[in-house]
Design an enzyme around this catalytic site. Sequence first.
Site, short mmCIF file in Angstrom:
data_model
loop_
_atom_site.label_atom_id
_atom_site.label_comp_id
_atom_site.label_asym_id
_atom_site.label_seq_id
_atom_site.Cartn_x
_atom_site.Cartn_y
_atom_site.Cartn_z
N THR A 189 0.86 -1.18 0.00
CA THR A 189 0.00 0.00 0.00
C THR A 189 0.90 1.23 0.00
OG1 THR A 189 -0.09 0.04 2.43
CG2 THR A 189 -1.79 -1.23 1.27
N GLU A 337 -5.70 -4.27 -1.59
CA GLU A 337 -6.11 -5.44 -0.82
C GLU A 337 -7.13 -6.31 -1.55
OE1 GLU A 337 -4.88 -2.35 2.31
OE2 GLU A 337 -5.78 -2.38 0.31
N LYS A 445 -17.49 15.71 9.34
CA LYS A 445 -18.59 15.56 10.29
C LYS A 445 -19.00 16.94 10.79
CE LYS A 445 -16.48 11.16 11.59
NZ LYS A 445 -15.28 11.37 10.76
N TRP A 450 -22.90 14.09 7.84
CA TRP A 450 -21.71 13.90 7.03
C TRP A 450 -21.75 14.76 5.78
CZ3 TRP A 450 -21.34 7.80 6.90
CH2 TRP A 450 -20.85 7.36 8.14
#
Length: 547
Positions: A189, A337, A445, A450
């Site tokens: 990653t 992944e 937030k 959101w």
Amino acid sequence: MLGQMQDKPLLISSLLEHAERFHPNVEIVTKTVEGPIHRCNWRELGERSRRLAIALQKQGVKHGSMVATLATNTYRHLELYFAVMGLGAVLHTINPRLSPEHLEYIVNHAEDEILFFDLPFAPLIEKLQSRFPTVRRFYALANQDSVETAAPAIRDFAGYETLFDDTPADPSFTWPQFDERSASTLCYTSGTTGNPKGVLYSHRSTVLHNHVISLSDSLGSSADATILLVVPLFHVNAWGLPYAAAMTGAKLVLPGPHLDGKSIYDLLRDERVTLAAGVPTIWQMLFQHVDANGLKPREDLCLKDAVVGGSAAPRMMIERFDRDFGTFLLHAWGMTEMSPLGVVCRLLPKHADLSPSQRYDIQMKQGRAVYGVQIKIVDDDGQRQPHDGKASGKLMVSGPWIIGRYFKGDDNLLDSEGFFDTGDIATIDEDGYVTLVDRSKDVIKSGGEWISSIDLENAAVGCPGIAMAAVIALPHPKWQERPLLICVKKPGAEVDKAAVLAYLDGKIAKWWTPDDVVFVESLPLTATGKIYKLGLRQVFKDHELPA
């Protein structure tokens, strides 16, 4: 009772054997590091891959050995793909855009034995070679004249072509057979938080993934396709497309390090590319080249599909490809992944009669899960949320090419149902289309609700004069967090904060309106071409929002 069919292992070498046998004359075109175009075909690439495998065996490469590459998209890099994996060794593709500290970490963590590199990366190798104690041999991926001219001061160094000098073709050579669950490739990653983590793919997972991405409802590789791999071979195996090309007989076009707008446009035109894959920043550069030179891509090109991944494409990009190129911009989503493909945004038959605007609404979504990938969204307590296009939650995935543990990691990454937490917040509608709301670490937030930084960025990029945009959260005494919009202007554009906010008015919820807009010369990017939000948060951590 078990079935009584032949039990043949799913190995990556079988893809190359198929390409040699059934698509021997299909071209592989490379714009080389040195500049000239190189042409070969699947038969020739297969022959050289076998010779390379024999040479690697002489160098001590065996089943399970770690062989690293620090290289761009070229035929030599592709030869290494098949030669290394065909032997049962592991190809560790390294992202050259990583920091020197991360490069040192992953080479040592992987315990790489041999490292192949493009000559432009020689200064980096010279600087770091003393920090790579496990690497016993370095090879430059270049013709011998270039290697001798450059003559980098690297220990145990040789040119790639020397591996072939004393290795004639051996007609008796056959690829070894072994357990299909053997490791094939190692990718790390990008390490935006902490050290990079290794993801170790298997032959089985890779071949299964390859079959699915080749479907027409997926990325759609086929014998009549010409695929331009703008996405790097070091980035999650170029999304699996090199394997798909070998299996289906597609022509491959490899741009080397030449990823500027002109180089990409010339390859699209000259090689009659029908399918191209890259991140949004690449397509932005392509647009800039078209605009600066008054080109007519709808007349020059035959690009059917442009796959975009890595980060969400703005609506204006979808519209621009459709209008000016006659190209369908195909959203796809996944992660390292996941090998990486998880969802693809193909339209359904019921969408055939939609207006362009309605079709763009669908194309803005990340897409529907491909066969083999199971998805769910859950709340903070792990409870499944409905697939109604409204409820949002953590996006969880499961499947035969999705990670269970990180390389050399002991921690189980899966929940009680065997699902991996992607770190994304998403909705899923009744038709199964996934829409990413945000990365869980990037969502804003505000007042208990959101705000999606992705949606805000995509809206802002549509403003005339804005080339790129990023949104980050800043602390607020009343609302907890509020959005800061950071923009890069197009060359010569005259646009200010008032113009951007006026453009956004009516296009987003009123309470989503950024509290401030700032302009910068450029946005920092991660090693995979995504906007580096962590860096932006560090730069603007002391920025004061207007009262």
